[in-house]
Scaffold this active site. Structure first.
Site, PDB file in Angstrom:
ATOM      1  N   ARG A 112      11.581  -5.879   4.688  1.00  0.00           N
ATOM      2  CA  ARG A 112      11.291  -4.443   4.590  1.00  0.00           C
ATOM      3  C   ARG A 112      12.283  -3.660   5.445  1.00  0.00           C
ATOM      4  O   ARG A 112      12.590  -4.032   6.560  1.00  0.00           O
ATOM      5  CB  ARG A 112       9.859  -4.155   5.067  1.00  0.00           C
ATOM      6  CG  ARG A 112       9.592  -2.656   5.190  1.00  0.00           C
ATOM      7  CD  ARG A 112       8.133  -2.285   5.071  1.00  0.00           C
ATOM      8  NE  ARG A 112       7.324  -2.705   6.208  1.00  0.00           N
ATOM      9  CZ  ARG A 112       6.019  -2.457   6.300  1.00  0.00           C
ATOM     10  NH1 ARG A 112       5.382  -1.826   5.315  1.00  0.00           N
ATOM     11  NH2 ARG A 112       5.347  -2.874   7.350  1.00  0.00           N
ATOM     12  N   ARG A 137      -9.219   1.407   8.714  1.00  0.00           N
ATOM     13  CA  ARG A 137      -8.837   0.029   9.010  1.00  0.00           C
ATOM     14  C   ARG A 137      -9.948  -0.723   9.731  1.00  0.00           C
ATOM     15  O   ARG A 137      -9.772  -1.914  10.011  1.00  0.00           O
ATOM     16  CB  ARG A 137      -7.610   0.039   9.910  1.00  0.00           C
ATOM     17  CG  ARG A 137      -6.297  -0.215   9.195  1.00  0.00           C
ATOM     18  CD  ARG A 137      -5.237  -0.290  10.271  1.00  0.00           C
ATOM     19  NE  ARG A 137      -4.057  -0.985   9.877  1.00  0.00           N
ATOM     20  CZ  ARG A 137      -2.979  -0.406   9.333  1.00  0.00           C
ATOM     21  NH1 ARG A 137      -2.986   0.873   9.070  1.00  0.00           N
ATOM     22  NH2 ARG A 137      -1.920  -1.128   9.076  1.00  0.00           N
ATOM     23  N   ARG A 161      -0.516  -9.194  13.366  1.00  0.00           N
ATOM     24  CA  ARG A 161      -1.110  -8.128  12.554  1.00  0.00           C
ATOM     25  C   ARG A 161      -1.961  -8.695  11.432  1.00  0.00           C
ATOM     26  O   ARG A 161      -2.977  -8.105  11.061  1.00  0.00           O
ATOM     27  CB  ARG A 161      -0.005  -7.218  11.998  1.00  0.00           C
ATOM     28  CG  ARG A 161       0.630  -6.363  13.077  1.00  0.00           C
ATOM     29  CD  ARG A 161       1.939  -5.753  12.645  1.00  0.00           C
ATOM     30  NE  ARG A 161       1.789  -4.828  11.544  1.00  0.00           N
ATOM     31  CZ  ARG A 161       2.787  -4.437  10.760  1.00  0.00           C
ATOM     32  NH1 ARG A 161       4.005  -4.902  10.967  1.00  0.00           N
ATOM     33  NH2 ARG A 161       2.565  -3.601   9.792  1.00  0.00           N
ATOM     34  N   ARG A 163      11.603  -2.413  11.159  1.00  0.00           N
ATOM     35  CA  ARG A 163      10.648  -1.968  12.179  1.00  0.00           C
ATOM     36  C   ARG A 163      10.406  -3.090  13.184  1.00  0.00           C
ATOM     37  O   ARG A 163      10.290  -4.244  12.814  1.00  0.00           O
ATOM     38  CB  ARG A 163       9.317  -1.601  11.502  1.00  0.00           C
ATOM     39  CG  ARG A 163       9.224  -0.145  11.109  1.00  0.00           C
ATOM     40  CD  ARG A 163       8.079   0.124  10.167  1.00  0.00           C
ATOM     41  NE  ARG A 163       6.794  -0.427  10.592  1.00  0.00           N
ATOM     42  CZ  ARG A 163       5.674  -0.342   9.857  1.00  0.00           C
ATOM     43  NH1 ARG A 163       5.691   0.257   8.683  1.00  0.00           N
ATOM     44  NH2 ARG A 163       4.550  -0.865  10.299  1.00  0.00           N
ATOM     45  N   LYS A 192       0.833  -1.217   0.000  1.00  0.00           N
ATOM     46  CA  LYS A 192       0.000   0.000   0.000  1.00  0.00           C
ATOM     47  C   LYS A 192       0.865   1.263   0.000  1.00  0.00           C
ATOM     48  O   LYS A 192       0.632   2.180  -0.773  1.00  0.00           O
ATOM     49  CB  LYS A 192      -0.915   0.045   1.242  1.00  0.00           C
ATOM     50  CG  LYS A 192      -1.862  -1.123   1.382  1.00  0.00           C
ATOM     51  CD  LYS A 192      -2.704  -1.010   2.648  1.00  0.00           C
ATOM     52  CE  LYS A 192      -1.903  -1.022   3.949  1.00  0.00           C
ATOM     53  NZ  LYS A 192      -1.182  -2.277   4.190  1.00  0.00           N
TER      54      LYS A 192
HETATM   55  P1  ADP Z   1       2.310  -1.796   3.222  1.00  0.00           P
HETATM   56  O1  ADP Z   1       2.327  -0.285   3.189  1.00  0.00           O
HETATM   57  O2  ADP Z   1       1.089  -2.372   2.559  1.00  0.00           O
HETATM   58  O3  ADP Z   1       2.516  -2.335   4.591  1.00  0.00           O
HETATM   59  P2  ADP Z   1       4.886  -1.614   1.815  1.00  0.00           P
HETATM   60  O4  ADP Z   1       4.579  -0.731   0.652  1.00  0.00           O
HETATM   61  O5  ADP Z   1       5.659  -1.024   2.930  1.00  0.00           O
HETATM   62  O6  ADP Z   1       3.521  -2.311   2.347  1.00  0.00           O
HETATM   63  O7  ADP Z   1       5.636  -2.909   1.245  1.00  0.00           O
HETATM   64  C1  ADP Z   1       6.074  -3.950   2.126  1.00  0.00           C
HETATM   65  C2  ADP Z   1       7.447  -4.442   1.691  1.00  0.00           C
HETATM   66  O8  ADP Z   1       7.325  -5.153   0.441  1.00  0.00           O
HETATM   67  C3  ADP Z   1       8.454  -3.325   1.430  1.00  0.00           C
HETATM   68  O9  ADP Z   1       9.729  -3.792   1.805  1.00  0.00           O
HETATM   69  C4  ADP Z   1       8.374  -3.083  -0.077  1.00  0.00           C
HETATM   70  O10 ADP Z   1       9.607  -2.590  -0.601  1.00  0.00           O
HETATM   71  C5  ADP Z   1       8.064  -4.480  -0.599  1.00  0.00           C
HETATM   72  N1  ADP Z   1       7.170  -4.487  -1.782  1.00  0.00           N
HETATM   73  C6  ADP Z   1       6.137  -3.639  -2.053  1.00  0.00           C
HETATM   74  N2  ADP Z   1       5.514  -3.966  -3.203  1.00  0.00           N
HETATM   75  C7  ADP Z   1       6.162  -5.078  -3.684  1.00  0.00           C
HETATM   76  C8  ADP Z   1       6.001  -5.911  -4.860  1.00  0.00           C
HETATM   77  N3  ADP Z   1       5.025  -5.680  -5.768  1.00  0.00           N
HETATM   78  N4  ADP Z   1       6.851  -6.950  -4.995  1.00  0.00           N
HETATM   79  C9  ADP Z   1       7.831  -7.198  -4.084  1.00  0.00           C
HETATM   80  N5  ADP Z   1       8.029  -6.449  -2.960  1.00  0.00           N
HETATM   81  C10 ADP Z   1       7.217  -5.404  -2.763  1.00  0.00           C
HETATM   82  P1  ADP Z   2       1.568  -1.398   7.422  1.00  0.00           P
HETATM   83  O1  ADP Z   2       1.916  -0.361   6.373  1.00  0.00           O
HETATM   84  O2  ADP Z   2       2.619  -2.418   7.528  1.00  0.00           O
HETATM   85  O3  ADP Z   2       0.213  -1.986   7.237  1.00  0.00           O
HETATM   86  P2  ADP Z   2       1.149   0.862   9.113  1.00  0.00           P
HETATM   87  O4  ADP Z   2       2.365   1.702   9.055  1.00  0.00           O
HETATM   88  O5  ADP Z   2      -0.005   1.250   8.253  1.00  0.00           O
HETATM   89  O6  ADP Z   2       1.569  -0.631   8.798  1.00  0.00           O
HETATM   90  O7  ADP Z   2       0.633   0.751  10.596  1.00  0.00           O
HETATM   91  C1  ADP Z   2       1.467   0.405  11.662  1.00  0.00           C
HETATM   92  C2  ADP Z   2       0.637   0.326  12.940  1.00  0.00           C
HETATM   93  O8  ADP Z   2       0.059   1.609  13.216  1.00  0.00           O
HETATM   94  C3  ADP Z   2      -0.558  -0.626  12.877  1.00  0.00           C
HETATM   95  O9  ADP Z   2      -0.196  -1.959  13.176  1.00  0.00           O
HETATM   96  C4  ADP Z   2      -1.471  -0.010  13.936  1.00  0.00           C
HETATM   97  O10 ADP Z   2      -1.038  -0.339  15.259  1.00  0.00           O
HETATM   98  C5  ADP Z   2      -1.251   1.479  13.764  1.00  0.00           C
HETATM   99  N1  ADP Z   2      -2.215   2.084  12.821  1.00  0.00           N
HETATM  100  C6  ADP Z   2      -1.931   2.687  11.634  1.00  0.00           C
HETATM  101  N2  ADP Z   2      -3.050   3.131  11.041  1.00  0.00           N
HETATM  102  C7  ADP Z   2      -4.087   2.807  11.867  1.00  0.00           C
HETATM  103  C8  ADP Z   2      -5.507   2.989  11.828  1.00  0.00           C
HETATM  104  N3  ADP Z   2      -6.114   3.583  10.783  1.00  0.00           N
HETATM  105  N4  ADP Z   2      -6.237   2.502  12.854  1.00  0.00           N
HETATM  106  C9  ADP Z   2      -5.664   1.920  13.910  1.00  0.00           C
HETATM  107  N5  ADP Z   2      -4.346   1.693  14.012  1.00  0.00           N
HETATM  108  C10 ADP Z   2      -3.545   2.144  13.013  1.00  0.00           C
END
Ligand code: ADP
Ligand code: ADP
Ligand code: ZN
Length: 214
Positions: free
Chosen positions: A127, A88, A171, A160, A13
């Site tokens: 990541r 979420r 999660r 992280r 995302k």
């Molecule tokens: P999210 O915001 O949904 O938690 P991220 O954008 O941070 O996910 O992506 C999670 C990890 O996967 C990061 O290390 C990112 O560089 C990697 N990643 C994102 N998209 C892809 C993809 N299409 N293929 C392989 N790795 C990816």
């Molecule tokens: P990822 O990109 O890997 O999905 P985020 O950076 O979006 O992770 O979120 C990290 C943490 O921050 C979540 O596990 C949650 O604890 C908190 N968080 C982020 N956005 C929200 C939300 N909209 N509602 C509740 N908790 C949130």
């Protein structure tokens, strides 16, 4: 253009939201980034959020809803924005709809980035995030030019705490219970779009651009 990014933790995302924000010149609003910045700066909000985040749980709705409702009313959101990590939960989605309705607006797209659970733990353990600018990389799929150093700002990269396998599994459970129901919510609202998140980053983006228009 007002866009919501949906998908499991690690689905990509944030990666896609940053590319959308750049191409369409709209703000990228990541609630995870906002919480991490608050933790770093030692604010009261950061202190409240940290315990939940460390455990892989969601921060309570009341700590996040007003924050986003205020953010989308700012001037730079006039031409749209991309929400990453919000909503979420169903109550968060309802609160967002309500805040937008008060301004006579509604969301345009909810893009669900689909990645099966079995790929997620692998994604997350690779990541890396920049401590200074928040840029994200992957040791295999999106590597930096120099190991451990951010391409954008030269800051150092970390894994992280909540990306360790045990917390990732937690999660994922939280995602299926509390966030996945949003897929039906936005299907019913008529704005859900699905993309395959397992293909390469640029190809996922290509699919998204097809949906949004060039
Ligand atoms: P999210 O915001 O949904 O938690 P991220 O954008 O941070 O996910 O992506 C999670 C990890 O996967 C990061 O290390 C990112 O560089 C990697 N990643 C994102 N998209 C892809 C993809 N299409 N293929 C392989 N790795 C990816
Ligand atoms: P990822 O990109 O890997 O999905 P985020 O950076 O979006 O992770 O979120 C990290 C943490 O921050 C979540 O596990 C949650 O604890 C908190 N968080 C982020 N956005 C929200 C939300 N909209 N509602 C509740 N908790 C949130
Ligand atoms: Zn950086």
């Amino acid at each position: 253009m007002k866009i919501i990014m949906l998908g499991a933790p690690g689905a990509g995302k944030g990666t896609q939201a940053k590319k959308i924000a750049e191409k369409y010149a709209i703000p990228h609003i990541s609630t995870g980034d906002i919480f991490r910045a608050n933790i770093k700066n030692g604010t009261e909000l950061g202190q409240k959020a940290k315990g939940y985040m460390d455990q892989g749980l969601l921060v309570p709705d009341e700590l996040v809803v007003d924050l986003v409702a205020d953010r989308v009313k700012q001037d730079d959101c006039k031409n749209g924005y991309v929400l990453d990590g919000f909503p979420r939960t169903i109550p968060q989605a309802e609160a967002l709809d309500h805040a937008l309705a008060e301004m006579g607006e509604k969301m345009d797209y909810a893009i669900n980035v689909e990645v099966p659970d079995e790929n997620i733990v692998n994604r997350m353990s690779g990541r890396r995030a920049c401590v200074d600018c928040g840029a994200t990389y992957h040791i295999v799929y999106a590597p930096t030019k120099e190991d451990g150093v951010c391409d954008k700002c030269g800051g150092s990269l970390i894994l992280r705490d909540d990306d360790k396998p045990e917390t990732v599994k937690k999660r994922l459970g939280v995602y299926h219970d509390q966030t996945q129901p949003l897929i039906d919510y936005y299907t019913n609202a008529g704005i859900l779009k699905e993309v395959d998140g397992t293909i390469e980053i640029e190809d996922v983006f290509g699919e998204i651009v097809k949906i949004l228009g060039a």
